[in-house]
Write a protein that holds these residues in place. Sequence first.
Motif, PDB file in Angstrom:
ATOM      1  N   ARG A  61       0.856  -1.182   0.000  1.00 53.74           N
ATOM      2  CA  ARG A  61       0.000   0.000   0.000  1.00 53.74           C
ATOM      3  C   ARG A  61       0.895   1.235   0.000  1.00 53.74           C
ATOM      4  NH1 ARG A  61      -4.877   0.443   4.188  1.00 53.74           N
ATOM      5  NH2 ARG A  61      -3.171   0.560   5.679  1.00 53.74           N
ATOM      6  N   LYS A  82     -10.270  -3.130  -8.317  1.00 52.36           N
ATOM      7  CA  LYS A  82     -11.253  -3.437  -7.273  1.00 52.36           C
ATOM      8  C   LYS A  82     -10.600  -3.354  -5.891  1.00 52.36           C
ATOM      9  CE  LYS A  82     -14.307  -6.667  -9.716  1.00 52.36           C
ATOM     10  NZ  LYS A  82     -14.790  -8.072  -9.704  1.00 52.36           N
ATOM     11  N   LEU A  83      -9.411  -3.906  -5.775  1.00 52.06           N
ATOM     12  CA  LEU A  83      -8.712  -3.913  -4.499  1.00 52.06           C
ATOM     13  C   LEU A  83      -8.365  -2.484  -4.062  1.00 52.06           C
ATOM     14  CD1 LEU A  83      -7.511  -5.582  -2.199  1.00 52.06           C
ATOM     15  CD2 LEU A  83      -5.428  -5.816  -3.567  1.00 52.06           C
ATOM     16  N   GLU A  85      -9.966   0.143  -4.476  1.00 47.34           N
ATOM     17  CA  GLU A  85     -11.136   0.817  -3.911  1.00 47.34           C
ATOM     18  C   GLU A  85     -11.214   0.597  -2.398  1.00 47.34           C
ATOM     19  OE1 GLU A  85     -14.656  -0.365  -6.022  1.00 47.34           O
ATOM     20  OE2 GLU A  85     -13.826   0.238  -7.958  1.00 47.34           O
ATOM     21  N   LEU A  86     -10.668  -0.508  -1.914  1.00 42.88           N
ATOM     22  CA  LEU A  86     -10.689  -0.834  -0.489  1.00 42.88           C
ATOM     23  C   LEU A  86      -9.445  -0.365   0.257  1.00 42.88           C
ATOM     24  CD1 LEU A  86     -11.954  -4.505  -0.841  1.00 42.88           C
ATOM     25  CD2 LEU A  86     -13.278  -2.555  -0.027  1.00 42.88           C
ATOM     26  N   THR A  87      -8.341  -0.246  -0.446  1.00 42.28           N
ATOM     27  CA  THR A  87      -7.060  -0.011   0.220  1.00 42.28           C
ATOM     28  C   THR A  87      -6.395   1.310  -0.115  1.00 42.28           C
ATOM     29  OG1 THR A  87      -5.792  -1.040  -1.565  1.00 42.28           O
ATOM     30  CG2 THR A  87      -6.569  -2.486   0.213  1.00 42.28           C
ATOM     31  N   PHE A 126      -7.339 -10.049   2.985  1.00 37.74           N
ATOM     32  CA  PHE A 126      -8.643 -10.203   2.356  1.00 37.74           C
ATOM     33  C   PHE A 126      -8.743 -11.603   1.754  1.00 37.74           C
ATOM     34  CE2 PHE A 126      -7.715  -5.639   1.921  1.00 37.74           C
ATOM     35  CZ  PHE A 126      -8.844  -5.099   2.510  1.00 37.74           C
ATOM     36  N   ILE A 164     -14.381 -10.766   0.147  1.00 39.18           N
ATOM     37  CA  ILE A 164     -14.699  -9.696  -0.795  1.00 39.18           C
ATOM     38  C   ILE A 164     -14.699 -10.235  -2.231  1.00 39.18           C
ATOM     39  CG2 ILE A 164     -13.763  -7.880   0.696  1.00 39.18           C
ATOM     40  CD1 ILE A 164     -11.246  -7.893  -1.089  1.00 39.18           C
ATOM     41  N   VAL A 166     -12.867  -9.561  -5.416  1.00 38.35           N
ATOM     42  CA  VAL A 166     -11.690  -8.806  -5.839  1.00 38.35           C
ATOM     43  C   VAL A 166     -10.937  -9.444  -7.012  1.00 38.35           C
ATOM     44  CG1 VAL A 166     -10.056  -9.814  -4.202  1.00 38.35           C
ATOM     45  CG2 VAL A 166      -9.800  -7.435  -4.886  1.00 38.35           C
TER      46      VAL A 166
END
Length: 169
Positions: A61, A82-83, A85-87, A126, A164, A166
């Motif tokens: 990240r 997609k990932l 959007e969460l991180t 995840f 999730i 993903v």
Amino acid sequence: MQDPNISIRPEGFQRVSAALRDRQHGHAPLWLEVAARTSQEAADALGVSLGQIAKSVVFRRKVDEQAVLVIASGDRRVDEKKLKELTGPLGRADADYVKARTGFSIGGVSPLGFAPTGDAAPPLLFIDRELFRFELIWAAAGHPNGVFRMRPDELVQLTGAPVIDVVQA
């Protein structure tokens, strides 16, 4: 049943064995005669479908350098959009980063049993929902020769990670 050779196995395999034992998981990890560094190699060694391999994909990240670990089905590709959007924004994780942040080498990254990483946070974990297509799945047990089996719901119980969507459609 515990592997009688556990004390001579690599440290990562021993950590995962202990984590599974501590969580009272019903299946001790297996030591394969061949290294399974890829999902396909693991599927071939176990005689299972590629999708039953719970592969570990590690990202870095960008905002804080925290490791992000996705456990996905071996026959699917993680969708980084997609990932993200969460991180938040993600970067690639090289072999040195993966080892430093998880305690495992690429090809043996387990979803549990991480090594202490000093002041770094443990990986953000995840689980992709596509693993639930299978009754039984297999994950790395801290070394390319180590694997352990479980049901997808057991993976959630063992890790506490959210499920999730993903992977790429």
